[in-house]
Design an enzyme around this catalytic site. Structure first.
Site, PDB file in Angstrom:
ATOM      1  N   ASP A  10       5.093   0.581  -1.983  1.00  0.00           N
ATOM      2  CA  ASP A  10       4.142   1.391  -1.208  1.00  0.00           C
ATOM      3  C   ASP A  10       2.900   0.527  -1.018  1.00  0.00           C
ATOM      4  OD1 ASP A  10       2.952   3.757  -0.031  1.00  0.00           O
ATOM      5  OD2 ASP A  10       1.791   3.982  -1.862  1.00  0.00           O
ATOM      6  N   SER A  11       1.934   1.069  -0.263  1.00  0.00           N
ATOM      7  CA  SER A  11       0.689   0.343  -0.081  1.00  0.00           C
ATOM      8  C   SER A  11      -0.191   0.391  -1.329  1.00  0.00           C
ATOM      9  CB  SER A  11      -0.084   0.954   1.090  1.00  0.00           C
ATOM     10  OG  SER A  11      -0.341   2.320   0.809  1.00  0.00           O
ATOM     11  N   CYS A  73       7.053   4.803   0.864  1.00  0.00           N
ATOM     12  CA  CYS A  73       5.920   4.834   1.775  1.00  0.00           C
ATOM     13  C   CYS A  73       6.423   5.438   3.090  1.00  0.00           C
ATOM     14  CB  CYS A  73       5.438   3.398   1.978  1.00  0.00           C
ATOM     15  SG  CYS A  73       4.249   3.213   3.304  1.00  0.00           S
ATOM     16  N   ASN A  74       5.846   6.555   3.485  1.00  0.00           N
ATOM     17  CA  ASN A  74       6.281   7.193   4.731  1.00  0.00           C
ATOM     18  C   ASN A  74       5.972   6.315   5.934  1.00  0.00           C
ATOM     19  OD1 ASN A  74       6.991  10.349   4.319  1.00  0.00           O
ATOM     20  ND2 ASN A  74       5.519   9.652   2.789  1.00  0.00           N
ATOM     21  N   GLU A 151      -6.803   6.447  -3.835  1.00  0.00           N
ATOM     22  CA  GLU A 151      -6.869   5.110  -4.439  1.00  0.00           C
ATOM     23  C   GLU A 151      -8.144   4.926  -5.258  1.00  0.00           C
ATOM     24  OE1 GLU A 151      -4.703   2.365  -4.458  1.00  0.00           O
ATOM     25  OE2 GLU A 151      -3.203   3.656  -3.518  1.00  0.00           O
ATOM     26  N   CYS A 183       2.977  11.675   3.314  1.00  0.00           N
ATOM     27  CA  CYS A 183       2.411  10.414   2.824  1.00  0.00           C
ATOM     28  C   CYS A 183       2.518  10.518   1.317  1.00  0.00           C
ATOM     29  CB  CYS A 183       0.953  10.261   3.257  1.00  0.00           C
ATOM     30  SG  CYS A 183       0.091   8.929   2.388  1.00  0.00           S
ATOM     31  N   THR A 184       3.013   9.458   0.682  1.00  0.00           N
ATOM     32  CA  THR A 184       3.284   9.563  -0.755  1.00  0.00           C
ATOM     33  C   THR A 184       2.011   9.630  -1.605  1.00  0.00           C
ATOM     34  OG1 THR A 184       3.574   7.157  -0.807  1.00  0.00           O
ATOM     35  CG2 THR A 184       5.561   8.500  -0.624  1.00  0.00           C
ATOM     36  N   HIS A 185       0.859   9.418  -0.984  1.00  0.00           N
ATOM     37  CA  HIS A 185      -0.397   9.612  -1.719  1.00  0.00           C
ATOM     38  C   HIS A 185      -0.762  11.098  -1.852  1.00  0.00           C
ATOM     39  CE1 HIS A 185      -1.035   5.298  -1.016  1.00  0.00           C
ATOM     40  NE2 HIS A 185      -2.032   5.342  -1.888  1.00  0.00           N
TER      41      HIS A 185
HETATM   42  N1  DGL Z   1       1.535   6.055   0.920  1.00  0.00           N
HETATM   43  C1  DGL Z   1       1.877   5.571   2.209  1.00  0.00           C
HETATM   44  C2  DGL Z   1       2.600   6.590   3.033  1.00  0.00           C
HETATM   45  O1  DGL Z   1       3.419   7.316   2.473  1.00  0.00           O
HETATM   46  C3  DGL Z   1       0.850   4.718   2.916  1.00  0.00           C
HETATM   47  C4  DGL Z   1      -0.549   5.202   2.941  1.00  0.00           C
HETATM   48  C5  DGL Z   1      -1.506   4.176   3.533  1.00  0.00           C
HETATM   49  O2  DGL Z   1      -1.612   3.091   2.958  1.00  0.00           O
HETATM   50  O3  DGL Z   1      -2.118   4.471   4.567  1.00  0.00           O
HETATM   51  O4  DGL Z   1       2.449   6.687   4.213  1.00  0.00           O
END
Ligand code: DGL
Length: 270
Positions: A10-11, A73-74, A151, A183-185
């Site tokens: 992921d990011s 990561c989506n 983050e 989004c996984t965040h």
């Molecule tokens: N967590 C990631 C996602 O699921 C990326 C979020 C990002 O870095 O913008 O999209």
């Protein structure tokens, strides 16, 4: 081969919400987690940039002899998965399709998706659901700013609540029956999101469906790790201390993160 690791990327700390699901389902596996904190947020990057980042990470995983890679990561799942999924001799998993399969059959005509700008612009969720069930109305909302709050460990703040209200309100106005945390965040913010929707049950975390796909695939390909105890290694491309700090609220195991110099990853694609 079966005790080779599974790569998960992921990011940043978002993919740990997916890793958690994977470890629950498959505790005996060995995992290599990569958080690309040097280049976050992915949601604001171009298709070319995302492709280049994913390629570098995939090659790095390949050099580590992984038996599978999970795009936790989506944004990468939405923008680059289709282009690169067949380039490797191990399975690669995306979050979008398994979630679309589930959501296509739920009992609500309108579905909301909260996601990054890049994911929303790709319309990946709408396309994947409409392939299965064209009658569903999919309302996708881009949520800039939420990833940075996660983050920086600022999820329990007024700022976070204000942004969540701004992004969720239009979905509630349209009376969606489910909201995909695209989004996984965002699972880090699920309590705040549930406060706003007043209904935790309507939130859908794609990690669950992806996890089931991974189990299914490893089982049918006879790739489950036969050894008794699994392991986890964590890498962040910069700012490891912050990565650990933000990640450990969701995933305490993260304390042993190692720093991986971004050059080591990107040099592979040059
Ligand atoms: N967590 C990631 C996602 O699921 C990326 C979020 C990002 O870095 O913008 O999209």
């Amino acid at each position: 081969m079966s005790n080779n690791p599974i790569g998960v990327f992921d990011s940043g700390v978002g993919g740990l919400t997916v890793l958690k699901e994977l470890v629950n389902l498959l505790p005996n596996e060995n995992y290599l987690y990569f958080g690309d904190t040097a280049r976050i947020p992915y949601g604001e990057k171009t298709q070319e940039q995302l492709f280049c980042y994913a390629r570098g990470i995939m090659e790095w995983f390949k050099s580590r002899n992984v038996k599978a890679v999970v795009m936790a990561c989506n944004t990468s799942s939405a923008v680059v998965y289709d282009t690169i999924k067949n380039d490797y001799n191990f399975p690669v998993f995306s979050l979008i399709e398994p979630t679309a399969e589930y959501i296509s059959y739920v009992n609500s005509p309108k579905i909301g998706v909260l996601a990054t700008s890049a994911t929303v612009n790709s319309r990946a969720y709408s396309k994947a659901v409409h392939k299965i069930n064209p009658s569903k109305e999919i309302i996708e909302v881009a949520c800039p700013g939420l990833v940075e709050l996660v983050e920086n460990n600022k999820t329990d703040t007024y700022e976070a609540k204000k942004l969540v209200i701004k992004y969720v309100a239009p979905l509630l106005e349209k009376r969606v029956g489910h909201i995909i945390l695209g989004c996984t965040h965002y699972p880090y913010l699920s309590n705040i999101i549930a406060d706003v929707t007043n209904d935790k049950e309507m939130l859908v975390n794609p990690a669950k469906f992806l996890g089931e796909k991974v189990v299914e695939s490893l089982l049918s390909n006879d790739l489950l790790n036969a050894e008794a105890l699994g392991s986890r290694q964590y890498f962040a491309s910069s700012n490891t201390a912050m990565f650990v700090e933000a990640g450990k609220r969701f995933y305490p195991d993260i304390e042993q993160a190692q720093e991986l110099v971004i050059g080591e990853v990107s040099s592979i694609i040059k």
